[in-house]
Motif scaffolding. Structure first.
Motif, PDB file in Angstrom:
ATOM      1  N   UNK A 127      30.096  38.547 -76.160  1.00 47.54           N
ATOM      2  CA  UNK A 127      29.526  38.488 -74.481  1.00 47.54           C
ATOM      3  C   UNK A 127      31.138  37.770 -74.192  1.00 47.54           C
ATOM      4  N   UNK A 128      31.564  37.860 -73.008  1.00 48.94           N
ATOM      5  CA  UNK A 128      32.233  36.636 -71.664  1.00 48.94           C
ATOM      6  C   UNK A 128      33.502  36.164 -72.712  1.00 48.94           C
ATOM      7  N   UNK A 129      33.618  37.153 -73.369  1.00 49.62           N
ATOM      8  CA  UNK A 129      35.622  37.163 -73.727  1.00 49.62           C
ATOM      9  C   UNK A 129      36.185  37.312 -73.286  1.00 49.62           C
ATOM     10  N   UNK A 130      37.437  36.374 -73.176  1.00 53.26           N
ATOM     11  CA  UNK A 130      38.659  36.248 -72.227  1.00 53.26           C
ATOM     12  C   UNK A 130      39.597  36.248 -73.283  1.00 53.26           C
ATOM     13  N   UNK A 131      40.508  36.686 -73.240  1.00 50.59           N
ATOM     14  CA  UNK A 131      41.523  37.004 -74.712  1.00 50.59           C
ATOM     15  C   UNK A 131      43.098  37.316 -74.312  1.00 50.59           C
ATOM     16  N   UNK A 132      43.234  36.509 -74.314  1.00 53.50           N
ATOM     17  CA  UNK A 132      45.114  37.502 -74.265  1.00 53.50           C
ATOM     18  C   UNK A 132      46.365  36.974 -75.396  1.00 53.50           C
ATOM     19  N   UNK A 133      46.162  37.959 -76.286  1.00 51.80           N
ATOM     20  CA  UNK A 133      46.868  37.808 -78.242  1.00 51.80           C
ATOM     21  C   UNK A 133      48.116  37.860 -77.206  1.00 51.80           C
ATOM     22  N   UNK A 134      49.097  37.179 -77.695  1.00 59.23           N
ATOM     23  CA  UNK A 134      50.652  36.812 -78.360  1.00 59.23           C
ATOM     24  C   UNK A 134      51.050  38.136 -78.833  1.00 59.23           C
ATOM     25  N   UNK A 135      51.894  38.778 -78.032  1.00 59.88           N
ATOM     26  CA  UNK A 135      53.057  39.574 -79.627  1.00 59.88           C
ATOM     27  C   UNK A 135      54.313  39.156 -80.063  1.00 59.88           C
ATOM     28  N   UNK A 136      54.041  39.464 -81.366  1.00 54.35           N
ATOM     29  CA  UNK A 136      55.132  38.622 -82.434  1.00 54.35           C
ATOM     30  C   UNK A 136      54.670  37.415 -83.163  1.00 54.35           C
ATOM     31  N   UNK A 137      53.066  36.889 -82.495  1.00 48.22           N
ATOM     32  CA  UNK A 137      52.787  36.350 -82.936  1.00 48.22           C
ATOM     33  C   UNK A 137      51.682  36.359 -84.903  1.00 48.22           C
ATOM     34  N   UNK A 138      50.947  35.081 -85.108  1.00 49.60           N
ATOM     35  CA  UNK A 138      50.105  35.391 -85.486  1.00 49.60           C
ATOM     36  C   UNK A 138      48.788  34.869 -85.025  1.00 49.60           C
ATOM     37  N   UNK A 139      47.756  35.487 -85.302  1.00 43.43           N
ATOM     38  CA  UNK A 139      46.378  34.939 -84.552  1.00 43.43           C
ATOM     39  C   UNK A 139      45.971  34.801 -85.443  1.00 43.43           C
ATOM     40  N   UNK A 140      45.084  34.180 -85.723  1.00 41.28           N
ATOM     41  CA  UNK A 140      43.705  33.415 -86.524  1.00 41.28           C
ATOM     42  C   UNK A 140      42.149  33.351 -86.325  1.00 41.28           C
ATOM     43  N   UNK A 141      41.684  34.406 -86.647  1.00 43.25           N
ATOM     44  CA  UNK A 141      40.403  33.635 -85.480  1.00 43.25           C
ATOM     45  C   UNK A 141      38.928  33.933 -86.734  1.00 43.25           C
ATOM     46  N   UNK A 142      38.613  32.773 -86.692  1.00 43.12           N
ATOM     47  CA  UNK A 142      37.872  32.203 -87.278  1.00 43.12           C
ATOM     48  C   UNK A 142      36.333  31.635 -86.631  1.00 43.12           C
ATOM     49  N   UNK A 143      35.665  31.615 -87.518  1.00 39.55           N
ATOM     50  CA  UNK A 143      34.074  31.220 -87.099  1.00 39.55           C
ATOM     51  C   UNK A 143      33.515  31.721 -88.521  1.00 39.55           C
ATOM     52  N   UNK A 144      32.063  31.198 -88.465  1.00 39.51           N
ATOM     53  CA  UNK A 144      30.709  30.901 -89.379  1.00 39.51           C
ATOM     54  C   UNK A 144      30.495  32.372 -89.572  1.00 39.51           C
ATOM     55  N   UNK A 145      29.613  32.953 -90.255  1.00 38.07           N
ATOM     56  CA  UNK A 145      29.504  34.236 -90.540  1.00 38.07           C
ATOM     57  C   UNK A 145      28.432  35.150 -89.465  1.00 38.07           C
TER      58      UNK A 145
END
Length: 1635
Positions: free
Chosen positions: A717-735
């Motif tokens: 919920x409440x996701x506000x996100x802009x993924x840059x073009x041509x770049x490496x985006x890493x998503x981390x977090x617990x299980x």
């Protein structure tokens, strides 16, 4: 006239005193008495006219015979029209053949009229019938000649036919003028036949003119019609749509396949391809178009779309055509009893006038229509013709009905599959729609609708037959017949109510069947885990429990089916008993033979609806159930649009099945060589947030997403996100924090509760690697290219980047080696690297990677990240979103997304996060440092400093150092050799070591393109893994019948046979009694007629020539009643016994198959697609459950009917056997001819269903990947091709059924003719009574049906026994050795193993006896409570060592002892139940959390909660509404992959075994949770022996002992401290490779 004229014309007519109505009226005659000169002139003129009519036929016959001989010679040399394939049907083709058939009938009538007219005059006058006898074959040969012209496509030969028809019409018209000149007009049979033939010949002449006009074939530039495209393709063998009308209605085009099938067992290659119009694609598009149109109408009216209406609108033309054919067939059905009455009456009259003199007239005699139809021989010929026509129209109707049934099934299967491609993930994940349910939609529901289309016309035909039969019966027997008919009519509502009950039972059974298939599917999917835990019996028992519920419904169904069988067999007996018993009371006259057997024949006809009614109602019921099941599925929620973009339309391709350039997609083309992925198109509604800037690839605004459709709580919920073009985006977090859900939400797989996902409109092509890698059952190359054109340089670059070259080098077929279903023959890491390679090869704008590094060891993972992600994707400026638990890679990210509890915790670059959230940053830093300290503990000073200096998450080290610490060529080579060794050990012995090793490096070699393609084909053949489905050939072995009999119970089978024989014998007795009764009544009736001399009329058998006594009607009625009641009782008991026996048999066969399959070795599941197993347990089992019992009962009944019919006819007229014997012998050869082809077609049909089911199952497992790549259309095309392949044998099978039905019907008509002729002759000579004539012809009429039914039923049973054969095969496959048969078992103590001491003594193991060893001479020992880490490069044998402890693989040398007990002598289930393992692939089953943790229900809730607490899941489960009783959906889809892994950990904790094996148990878990778990495990399992396999070296560094394996051998075995002191040791190199 000359002598020849005298022979042809016969003697002149003499003066006659005949009455005017009997003689031809002539000019100059007075009161019908012609003058002599006038009679002579009449005779000469008539003979001359008839002689002239010989000219066209005699002239045409030699020419036609010469052409036929040439044609036959061409055929013998292989130049038949089926070989040439150049034929074209000319204009007016069907009309010409219809006219020809009518002309043949009229000509035959003229022959009969001429012969009868000649019989009334003295002498013989051949001119009255010889011209028409010659005209008959001439007309046939004219048709053959026309057929040759069409087949050769040479219309310039048509003028010969035109000349023949013109001459025929001229001379025929001359005869018509001659008759008019003698005062003969309409109403006279001869005149009517003449004018009819004139009209027919004239129509043929007009047709010739029409063809000349259309084709201009006499001009210099004729118009030539093109040969149909399908005929130009030599591989199209199903030519039914293009052949001539006679070939179509007699199925003679099918002779080629019948001959082929008789000579050799048919293979699919013999069948070729289907015509274009019969392909699945045009059928689907037409049906889809109607469906969408009706759906739009329904939406406008605020109603739901009616599938029934869609079906009838889509197939209205076919339904109308087949309905007309069925109606015509029914009309001919009722003509036969009327002809029977006339034949019996004629037989009586012939018998009475045998010694008298028939009236002979001296002048030319004209037979009236009444006299013509009163002649017994004419009626016999008409009976033969009507029988032939009846079977022709009937079989054409059946054939076309099944043809449209196949098309309806095709439409539904493709519609269901298309819906699957659009189905929302939430619908599948929530369990509202299961894989088993979808499989039933594709198989069972499609089959039910096919049979509905095939039997639909019987629904109204039954009503027509009943009403028409009742009317005719009233005219035969009066009110007594109506009483009998009313009994039959009253049973129809009863059977309807029974059908309603059947509908309810069927619904319940199908629902239970879905549950059974769901459990079977889960059992097969998780079979490895079940075997490791020794739970095979638990899950097989669960399947059996579900089956028992299904069997309970089958018993309920059997009760209603027994009642149905009882009614259908008893009602006709009861009806005839009442009708004949009350006949004298209502009519005040005796029951004659003509009345009795005409009525009996009519009763048999109106009894047919009683037999068919339950089948039709059952079919309609099943179809209704299918429609009710399909309706909600087709209206289920579909997947959302991908943000602001619409999804690809799988239906956009043309209806003709071409791909736009005219090229037909083959099965191989459609999946493996498809077009590039489809780009997203803008939706009509634009984003409320506007278009994205060019530097942003994807943006999420205020997004809240849920997996459940009706959920009020968002998963993220409440996701506000802009993924840059041509770049490496890493998503981390617990299980369980929502990392994978975030990717799913971006892909539109989740339900959007608020907000929107906005995509860059220019750069939006996506490639996706799911967390659980999904692979096709195709070659390794095809899995990587995924339908894109093969670019060798690009491909080799991807192979290198993903470290796949070592794997490819040692595969038997190189990269053309077939990958098993779900990648069964690959390790988890290999599957994951292939999945990533697919995304690299795709060259898309955006790449989404869902934790692909978890299944890889540090060395390979580092190389993949360095060369693949950074060196390929990021370097090419492609947008990369990587979900991972490996925090050491964060330093390379341009953008980081940290998630926690379904929300975004932080976003930005590492520098921005360090400034905005230092606590989070420091936490990551501590986790990485802690792991590196553990690794560095045993390293030298320099290595330790270097490692720790690179451990800062903020530093930007070189990509090389991030990838691999060692980086040495030696270690790279060692890794390559290790992987090569593993795959070499897994290969079958069928590939020699030389041939396998010679493959090394071949992929990278350069050569000529042609040589490479040829090599690819050879490699693909070498690399075939999945075995071709076994298929028996030839007749079904007797042992399979005995197997079925044994399952039903031999005593029950014997009892069923005895009851059936007794019941049929009683039925024969009833009919003989009726014959005796009616003959006595006939004789008594004739005795009262004063004009008949009774001294010459025989009674009953024709042996007595005395006046009959008056009959005692009550004696006959009482006897008839007693026999009928006995038959009723036997029918009731026989029905009950047969149905119950077969339900028991079905239950036993299923149980034997299930219990044996789950005990099969893992090798069986590695090489057998899941769809193949599911096909056996669904469709094959359904055949045994539902269809086989009725077909077997019908076979027994019809076989006894055939035997009784032959006995009755042989007893009545022994001469019948002289004429019938050749026909019966021909029957035998035809049925043998038929069975050989039909049997193999049925087997081909069964075998070709499995790939389609496997494709559907495979698609369901990879829906998210398919939709992410936007290749739904390509997969849909592939399904179409598999459906085409599946349909091909069945189309030929329906043609085969029609082929044999026609020939059986035609031979049956001949048998009726022979029986009627022999009984007529016997009656004339006083050998039999009129009752016996009626009995003989009635049984002959039945015999033609019985023989046909028996052959059909026998073939049906034989083909259904194919299901028994296939199930029996799975019942007898070899199983694992659960008991030591040679030395006996040792049952250890109840607390074994009490210590956990494990000793391996020179063990060598292999996965199968046909494969090479994977471990060689390994010796080791583990002390009680010792913590042992097992490591080694990929493919070194780590997992194989642990599997050996469970005896999952073949240990052919050495032994393993646990607490001093040799495990090879411990019962297998007991052994596995005393050990625990946490496998690499997490498996959860549908059911409660409690069931997943403790399916044996042995531990308390406290222990369950304790295990969840240890596994870090207590808080997650506590928050669930039902806590431990919360349902887990199929496959555990309502939990993340990491959470599923934790549940597997908790499951192992519950078991409390002294020995625990952890095989990459924490691969899908974040590093923080992994560290916590390791500390908990040390405490919770401090007194247990723990063997840990891990890619994360830090996980096992605190172990007491480390085992290092390399190429199947134990190379190092010591404590971590001692091993790290060896600078050149393999363990030290692995530690250095770990970061």
């Amino acid at each position: 006239m000359g002598q020849t004229g005298s022979l042809f014309c016969g003697p002149p007519y003499q003066n006659s005193n005949a009455t005017t109505g009997q003689l031809l009226s002539m000019k100059n005659s007075t009161l019908g008495q012609p003058k002599g000169s006038a009679a002579d002139q009449l005779f000469d003129n008539e003979c001359l006219v008839d002689t002239l009519n010989l000219i066209p036929h005699v002239g045409f016959l030699p020419l036609a015979m010469i052409c036929a001989a040439i044609y036959g010679r061409c055929c013998r040399h292989g130049n038949s029209y089926l070989d040439k394939r150049v034929w074209v049907l000319f204009p007016g083709h069907n009309a010409r053949w219809v006219i020809t058939f009518v002309l043949l009938f009229v000509t035959l009538c003229e022959v009969g009229e001429g012969v009868m007219s000649d019989s009334f005059t003295p002498g013989h006058h051949p001119h009255l019938y010889v011209p028409w006898i010659l005209a008959f074959p001439a007309t046939i040969l004219a048709g053959v000649f026309y057929h040759q012209i069409e087949m050769s496509n040479v219309p310039r030969l048509l003028p010969l036919l035109g000349i023949y028809n013109i001459l025929s019409v001229v001379f025929k018209f001359d005869r018509l003028v001659h008759l008019l000149g003698r005062g003969v007009s309409l109403g006279s049979l001869r005149f009517d036949l003449a004018i009819t033939s004139v009209i027919l010949y004239l129509m043929l002449v007009l047709l010739e003119g029409y063809v000349l006009y259309k084709k201009r074939y006499l001009c210099s530039h004729p118009i030539s019609d093109p040969v149909p495209e399908d005929l130009l393709h030599g591989d199209v063998r199903y030519v039914a749509p293009y052949v001539t009308l006679p070939s179509r209605i007699t199925q003679s085009w099918h002779n080629m396949i019948m001959r082929q099938g008789y000579k050799v067992p048919l293979q699919f290659e013999h069948l070729g391809k289907l015509p274009k119009d019969y392909h699945a694609k045009p059928v689907y598009h037409h049906f889809r178009e109607v469906y969408e149109r009706e759906k739009e109408k329904a939406v406008k009216n605020s109603a739901s779309v009616s599938l029934w209406k869609v079906i009838f609108v889509a197939f209205s033309r076919q339904f109308l055509k087949t309905g007309v054919l069925k109606l015509t067939s029914d009309v001919f059905t009722f003509i036969n009893p009327l002809l029977l009455r006339g034949i019996i009456t004629a037989a009586i009259s012939a018998g009475l006038s045998a010694d008298g003199s028939a009236p002979v007239h001296k002048g030319p005699y004209l037979v009236s229509l009444g006299e013509f139809l009163a002649d017994g021989y004419i009626l016999l010929v008409l009976l033969l013709i009507c029988t032939l026509l009846k079977y022709t129209f009937e079989q054409m109707s059946v054939y076309l009905n099944f043809q449209q049934g196949i098309q309806l099934r095709t439409a539904m299967q493709t519609l269901v599959y298309t819906k699957c491609l659009r189905l929302s993930s939430s619908v599948l994940g929530s369990g509202k729609v299961t894989a088993g349910q979808i499989m039933n939609h594709v198989s069972m529901d499609g089959m039910m609708l096919m049979f509905f289309a095939a039997l639909f016309h019987h629904s109204w035909s039954m009503v027509l037959q009943t009403v028409a039969g009742a009317i005719l019966l009233y005219y035969q027997l009066g009110w007594s017949a109506l009483i009998g008919a009313c009994i039959i009519l009253c049973m129809l509502p009863v059977t309807y109510q029974i059908a309603r009950q059947l509908e309810k039972v069927t619904k319940t059974k199908m629902a239970v069947s879905d549950q059974r298939m769901k459990r079977i599917n889960e059992t097969i999917q998780g079979i490895k885990l079940l075997k490791l835990y020794g739970w095979e019996h638990i899950f097989s028992d669960n399947v059996i429990k579900a089956r028992n519920k299904e069997v309970k419904q089958m018993y309920r169904r059997a009760v209603w089916e027994i009642l149905t069988l009882f009614i259908t067999q008893v009602t006709p007996v009861t009806a005839t008993l009442i009708a004949f018993g009350t006949f004298e009371f209502f009519n005040n006259k005796a029951l004659t033979s003509a009345d009795a057997f005409t009525a009996l024949s009519l009763f048999n006809i109106i009894a047919m609806p009683l037999i068919i009614f339950p089948i039709v109602i059952r079919t309609l019921t099943n179809a209704r159930v299918a429609i009710e099941r399909l309706g909600p599925f087709l209206t289920a929620t579909e997947v959302e649009a991908i943000g602001n973009m619409s999804r690809a339309d799988v239906d956009q391709e043309g209806k003709d099945g071409s791909n736009g350039d005219g090229h037909k997609n083959t099965e191989k083309d459609s999946l493996l060589n498809g077009n590039d992925q489809i780009e997203l198109t803008n939706m009509k509604r634009s984003s409320v947030y506007g278009d994205l800037s060019d530097d942003v690839a994807i943006e999420v605004h205020d997004g809240s997403f849920a997996w459940e459709l009706d959920s009020e709580v968002a998963n993220i919920k409440n996701v506000n996100l802009a993924i840059p073009r041509g770049k490496l985006t890493i998503v981390v977090g617990q299980v369980g924090c929502g990392k994978s859900s975030l990717l799913s939400a971006i892909l539109g797989e989740m339900t959007t509760m608020s907000g929107q996902v906005v995509w860059n409109k220019k750069h939006n092509k996506v490639a996706y690697a799911a967390q659980r890698p999904w692979l096709l059952n195709a070659s390794l190359r095809d899995n990587i290219t995924f339908g894109l054109p093969f670019d060798r340089s690009r491909y080799q670059q991807v192979i290198t980047a993903c470290c796949l070259q070592p794997d490819i080098d040692i595969l038997p077929g190189g990269d053309m080696t077939e990958i098993g279903e779900k990648g069964i023959n690959l390790s988890g890491g290999q599957k994951q690297r292939i999945s990533v390679a697919r995304t690299l090869y795709a060259k898309t704008d955006i790449v989404l990677l869902d934790d692909p590094l978890s299944a890889l060891d540090a060395h390979v993972g580092g190389d993949l990240f360095e060369k693949g992600i950074m060196g390929d994707l990021v370097k090419d400026r492609r947008t990369v979103v990587l979900v991972t638990h490996k925090l050491q890679y964060l330093e390379h990210a341009h953008f980081v997304v940290a998630m926690e509890g379904g929300k975004i915790q932080a976003t930005g670059s590492m520098r921005e996060i360090r400034e905005s959230n230092p606590e989070l940053y420091n936490n990551w830093k501590d986790i990485i440092l802690d792991g590196n300290r553990k690794v560095a503990a045993g390293l030298g000073k320099k290595e330790r400093e270097r490692l720790l200096s690179h451990s800062s998450v903020g530093s930007r080290t070189s990509i090389h150092s991030a990838g691999s610490m060692s980086g040495s060529d030696d270690e790279e080579e060692a890794s390559t050799e290790a992987e090569r060794a593993k795959l070499l050990r897994q290969l079958s012995r069928q590939f020699s070591a030389y041939s396998v090793r010679s493959r090394v490096g071949s992929v990278g070699s350069k050569g000529k393109e042609g040589e490479e393609e040829e090599k690819d084909e050879e490699e693909a053949a070498k690399g075939k893994l999945v075995q071709k489905e076994e298929r028996m050939v030839g007749e079904v072995d007797l042992k399979h019948y005995l197997t079925y009999a044994a399952a039903c119970g031999f005593l029950m089978v014997a009892l069923v046979l005895f009851l059936q024989v007794s019941k049929q014998g009683m039925q024969v007795g009833i009919d003989f009694w009726l014959s005796t009764w009616s003959s006595a009544s006939t004789v008594a009736t004739m005795a009262t007629a004063p004009v008949i001399n009774m001294t010459d009329v025989n009674q009953t058998w024709g042996n007595l020539t005395q006046l009959p006594p008056s009959i005692d009607t009550s004696y006959y009625i009482n006897g008839y009643t007693a026999l009928s009641i006995t038959a009723i009782v036997l029918a009731a008991v026989g029905s009950i016994t047969s149905m119950l026996a077969m339900v028991v048999g079905a239950k036993r066969l299923h149980e034997g198959m299930v219990r044996n399959v789950v005990l099969a070795p893992m090798r069986f599941f590695d090489t057998t697609p899941t769809g193949r197993v599911l096909n056996r347990m669904s469709e094959d089992q359904s055949v045994i459950d539902i269809r086989l019992p009725f077909q077997m009962e019908a076979l027994i009944r019809t076989a006894l009917m055939v035997a009784s019919a032959l006995v009755v006819n042989a007893v009545v007229t022994p001469y019948f056997m002289i004429g019938a014997a050749p026909i019966i012998i021909l029957y035998y050869f035809v049925q043998k001819f038929y069975r050989a082809t039909a049997r193999e077609l049925q087997r081909l049909d069964s075998v070709n269903k499995s790939p389609m089911f496997a494709h559907v199952s495979e698609t369901l497992g990879g829906l998210s990947t398919i939709r992410a790549f936007r290749v739904e259309k390509r997969f849909n095309d592939n399904l179409m091709e598999k459906v085409n392949r599946c349909n091909t044998p069945f189309y030929f099978f329906t043609a085969t059924q029609s082929w044999v039905g026609l020939r059986m019907g035609y031979m049956g008509g001949v048998i009726v003719f022979v029986a009627g002729l022999s009984s007529m002759v016997a009656s004339i000579f006083g050998a039999v009574s009129s009752g016996m004539v009626g009995l003989s012809i009635t049984y002959a009429l039945n015999l033609q049906q019985y023989l046909h039914w028996m052959v059909r039923n026998f073939c049906e049973v034989e083909m259904m026994m194919n299901a028994v054969e296939r199930i029996n095969f799975y019942t007898s496959i070899p199983t694992e050795q659960y008991r030591d048969r040679e030395r006996g078992n040792i049952v250890p103590a109840a607390d074994w193993p009490a210590c956990g001491d494990v000793r391996l003594d020179k063990i060598s193991v292999r996965y199968d006896k046909t494969l090479d060893p994977v471990l060689r001479s390994v010796t080791a020992s583990f002390k009680p409570g010792e913590k042992v880490g097992i490591c080694g490069r990929t493919g070194s044998g780590k997992s194989s060592l642990t599997l050996a402890l469970f005896r999952m693989i073949d240990m052919f040398e050495g032994k393993i002892c646990i607490d001093g007990v040799d495990i090879s002598r411990v019962p297998l289930t007991l052994l596995r139940s005393r050990l625990s393992i946490i496998p690499q692939d997490p498996v959860l089953f549908s059911g409660t959390i409690r069931f997943n943790l403790d399916p044996e229900d042995k531990v308390s809730d406290w222990e369950l909660w304790r295990s969840l607490e240890i596994a870090q899941l207590k808080s997650v489960v506590t928050e669930l509404p039902n806590q431990l009783d919360e349902m887990v959906t199929e496959g555990g889809e309502n939990f993340s992959v990491g959470q599923r892994q934790l549940f597997c950990l908790a499951r192992a904790f519950v078991r409390k075994s002294r020995i625990l094996i952890m095989d990459e148990a924490t691969a899908s878990i974040d590093m923080e949770t992994d560290a916590i778990l390791q500390d908990v495990i040390k405490t919770a399992f401090r007194d247990r022996t723990v063997l840990t396999i891990a890619h994360r070296i830090a996980t096992i560094l605190n172990s007491d002992r480390i085992l290092v394996l390399d190429q199947g051998k134990l190379v190092e075995n010591d404590s971590p401290e001692n091993l790290l002191k060896k600078p050149d040791g393999l363990f030290t190199s692995l530690v250095k490779a770990n970061k």
